[in-house]
Design a protein around this motif. Structure first.
Motif, short mmCIF file in Angstrom:
data_model
loop_
_atom_site.label_atom_id
_atom_site.label_comp_id
_atom_site.label_asym_id
_atom_site.label_seq_id
_atom_site.Cartn_x
_atom_site.Cartn_y
_atom_site.Cartn_z
N GLU A 291 72.65 52.05 88.33
CA GLU A 291 73.36 51.84 89.16
C GLU A 291 73.10 52.28 90.36
OE1 GLU A 291 77.64 52.45 87.77
OE2 GLU A 291 77.41 50.89 86.36
N ARG A 292 72.56 53.60 90.44
CA ARG A 292 72.21 54.27 91.62
C ARG A 292 70.95 53.94 92.49
NH1 ARG A 292 74.97 58.45 88.47
NH2 ARG A 292 72.91 59.49 87.92
N LEU A 293 70.06 52.98 91.50
CA LEU A 293 68.89 52.65 92.02
C LEU A 293 68.96 50.98 92.48
CD1 LEU A 293 66.09 53.73 89.16
CD2 LEU A 293 66.71 54.54 91.28
N VAL A 294 69.65 50.20 91.81
CA VAL A 294 69.63 48.82 92.25
C VAL A 294 71.13 48.36 92.31
CG1 VAL A 294 67.45 48.06 91.78
CG2 VAL A 294 69.14 48.30 89.99
N ASP A 295 71.25 47.06 92.86
CA ASP A 295 72.89 46.72 92.97
C ASP A 295 73.01 46.07 91.48
OD1 ASP A 295 75.06 45.57 93.75
OD2 ASP A 295 74.27 43.63 94.95
N THR A 296 73.49 46.79 90.55
CA THR A 296 73.67 46.45 89.11
C THR A 296 75.03 47.23 88.80
OG1 THR A 296 72.85 46.03 87.38
CG2 THR A 296 72.17 47.98 88.16
N SER A 297 75.53 46.98 87.42
CA SER A 297 76.36 47.66 86.79
C SER A 297 76.22 47.91 85.49
CB SER A 297 77.63 47.04 87.18
OG SER A 297 78.05 45.65 86.67
N ASP A 298 76.89 48.82 85.01
CA ASP A 298 76.71 48.85 83.52
C ASP A 298 77.30 47.70 82.77
OD1 ASP A 298 76.73 50.25 80.86
OD2 ASP A 298 78.59 50.86 81.03
N GLU A 299 78.52 47.17 83.29
CA GLU A 299 79.18 46.14 82.71
C GLU A 299 78.12 44.97 82.70
OE1 GLU A 299 81.40 42.98 81.86
OE2 GLU A 299 80.30 42.86 83.79
N TRP A 300 77.53 44.70 83.94
CA TRP A 300 76.57 43.59 83.73
C TRP A 300 75.44 43.58 82.89
CZ3 TRP A 300 71.70 41.60 84.16
CH2 TRP A 300 71.65 40.38 84.51
N ILE A 301 74.85 44.85 82.86
CA ILE A 301 73.88 44.87 81.92
C ILE A 301 73.88 44.77 80.51
CG2 ILE A 301 71.70 46.52 81.25
CD1 ILE A 301 72.01 47.74 83.91
N THR A 302 75.32 45.63 80.29
CA THR A 302 75.71 45.66 78.79
C THR A 302 76.00 44.20 78.49
OG1 THR A 302 76.52 47.75 79.01
CG2 THR A 302 77.19 46.82 77.27
N SER A 303 76.95 43.53 79.04
CA SER A 303 77.42 42.25 78.64
C SER A 303 76.32 41.09 78.72
CB SER A 303 78.61 41.78 79.51
OG SER A 303 78.36 41.52 80.76
N ARG A 304 75.42 41.22 79.81
CA ARG A 304 74.27 40.17 79.91
C ARG A 304 73.06 40.26 78.84
NH1 ARG A 304 75.03 36.08 83.89
NH2 ARG A 304 77.10 36.21 84.89
N THR A 305 72.94 41.63 78.51
CA THR A 305 71.64 41.89 77.74
C THR A 305 71.74 42.66 76.51
OG1 THR A 305 71.15 43.98 78.86
CG2 THR A 305 70.46 42.13 79.96
N GLY A 306 72.73 43.50 76.29
CA GLY A 306 72.99 44.30 75.28
C GLY A 306 72.52 45.65 75.46
N ILE A 307 71.62 45.98 76.59
CA ILE A 307 70.88 47.03 76.65
C ILE A 307 71.91 48.29 77.30
CG2 ILE A 307 68.99 48.14 77.73
CD1 ILE A 307 67.84 45.39 77.60
N ARG A 308 71.83 49.38 76.76
CA ARG A 308 72.47 50.56 77.33
C ARG A 308 71.71 51.58 77.99
NH1 ARG A 308 78.09 50.23 76.37
NH2 ARG A 308 78.60 48.54 74.79
N ASN A 309 70.47 51.73 77.07
CA ASN A 309 69.68 52.92 77.56
C ASN A 309 68.05 52.22 77.30
OD1 ASN A 309 71.58 55.14 77.82
ND2 ASN A 309 71.76 54.86 75.68
N ARG A 310 67.24 52.77 78.06
CA ARG A 310 65.88 52.79 77.62
C ARG A 310 65.32 54.12 77.88
NH1 ARG A 310 69.31 51.41 80.86
NH2 ARG A 310 69.06 49.15 80.89
N ARG A 311 63.85 54.27 77.53
CA ARG A 311 63.13 55.62 77.67
C ARG A 311 62.31 55.35 78.33
NH1 ARG A 311 63.79 58.83 72.96
NH2 ARG A 311 65.90 58.54 71.95
N ILE A 312 61.76 56.41 79.34
CA ILE A 312 60.93 56.09 80.45
C ILE A 312 60.22 57.47 80.27
CG2 ILE A 312 60.51 56.16 82.94
CD1 ILE A 312 62.19 53.70 81.96
N ALA A 313 58.71 56.85 80.16
CA ALA A 313 57.68 58.02 79.86
C ALA A 313 57.51 58.77 81.22
CB ALA A 313 56.39 57.22 79.71
#
Ligand code: UT7
Length: 325
Positions: free
Chosen positions: A24-46
């Motif tokens: 949410e702090r990087l791009v114009d998005t929201s936890d609500e949008w990502i969770t409801s549209r994709t089911g994704i809550r977290n991802r790992r970043i190398a």
């Protein structure tokens, strides 16, 4: 008849978790949008020390440890990836060097999110002609290096990680017994990642916009549901099976709405479909082997059960595979 069985699984996820709240702090998005549209809550970043081949090697060591097989016994190493450490040499050659697998030949395959399933089919074909061969098959991605972190349409979806399996021949009725792999290159521009701009001025393309993932999400969504359904139903029919005969389905993890749609169309119950998407996002070629390893460690894979893989990705590439665990 000798079939290709998976003797051991392993996976390796980067330490750092990137949450929806941080996005949410990087791009114009929201936890609500990502969770409801994709089911994704977290991802790992190398991070440092977690290059593609390093994640791949750790996953491989874990899979080998389960089997007790020594790296020197390996005849072949295949890495499925669209985010290789380098274009040349292959990530598989880096893994070979790390492991000291001196008797293996090694190469990468690029079939996007379908890479691991294509690779398992390939391993199965090698086992037909060389039943004694021990094969290390890995799906490994550092997609964080290949997304545009300003594009909210894609950067919220992908994650890093690696999963590995050790494959060998077996005559006890278990193993890979069918596959249905498909591609449609005409639809390449629905989902693609460009190479670096050409150093040959004659080959430079005006439309080049960067070496990162681009996607027409809506069209990919519709194709994914329909084509995976086709790939699964025709393969089951060919082998006189129904979804009732399947012990566990392990699909490519891209979007929970794709998986729910697919599940409803196939008429397969929720408990027969392995889903870990909310933790890792879409890890492309790594998604199925990471899920396989988790399913294995959580006791979801029962010896003798029919396991169904299905996948879909850029290319387009898609398909399904059946094995008796
Ligand atoms: O692994 C290979 C296969 N890949 C996939 O299977 C991915 C398949 N596609 C998808 O998963 C979905 O299509 C997405 C998750 C990518 C998008 O979901 P959608 O329901 O298809 O949304 P959309 O693309 O139709 O966009 C709906 C709206 C748009 O706004 P307007 O035009 O309606 O005003 C987008 O700009 O959502 C907007 N949007 C976002 N909003 C907040 C797109 N991305 C975001 C975002 N946050 N991250």
């Amino acid at each position: 008849m000798t079939k290709a069985v998976i003797l051991g699984t392993g996976s390796c996820l980067p330490e750092h978790t990137l949450t929806n709240a941080e996005l949410e702090r990087l791009v114009d998005t929201s936890d609500e949008w990502i969770t409801s549209r994709t089911g994704i809550r977290n991802r790992r970043i190398a991070g440092k020390g977690e290059q593609n081949y390093q994640l791949a090697t750790k996953a491989a060591r874990r899979a080998l440890a389960v089997t007790g097989i020594d790296p020197e016994e390996l005849g072949l190493i295949v890495v499925a990836t669209i985010s290789p450490h380098m274009i040349m040499p292959s990530t598989a050659c880096f893994v070979q060097a790390e492991l000291g697998a001196v008797n293996a030949f090694a190469y990468d395959i690029n079939a996007a999110c379908a890479g691991f399933t294509y690779g398992l089919d390939l391993a199965s074909a090698y086992i037909q002609s060389r039943p004694d061969m021990k094969i290390l098959l890995i799906g490994a991605e550092t997609l964080s290096a290949r997304v545009n972190w300003e594009d909210r349409n894609t950067c919220v979806l992908f994650g890093d990680g690696a999963g590995a399996v050790v494959v060998a021949g077996s005559n006890d009725g278990r193993g890979v017994f069918g596959s249905n792999l498909r591609s449609d290159g005409k639809l390449w521009n629905l989902l693609y990642m460009d190479s670096p701009q050409s150093l040959n001025p004659e080959l430079q393309r005006d439309e080049w916009q960067g070496a990162h993932i681009r996607m027409n999400g809506g069209d990919i969504f519709k194709h994914a549901v329909r084509l995976m359904e086709d790939a699964v139903t025709s393969l089951l029919r060919k082998h006189d099976l129904t979804v009732n005969d399947v012990g566990l389905m392990i699909p490519h993890q891209a979007n929970i709405r794709i998986l729910n749609n697919l599940r409803e169309r196939l008429g397969i119950s929720e408990e027969k479909v392995f889903v870990n998407l909310s933790h890792y996002g879409n890890t492309s070629a790594a998604s199925i082997p990471i899920a396989l390893d988790e399913a294995h460690r959580h006791g979801r894979l029962v010896r003798g059960d029919v396991v169904l893989l299905c996948t879909f990705g850029g290319g387009l590439t898609w398909g399904s595979l059946l094995m008796r665990w």
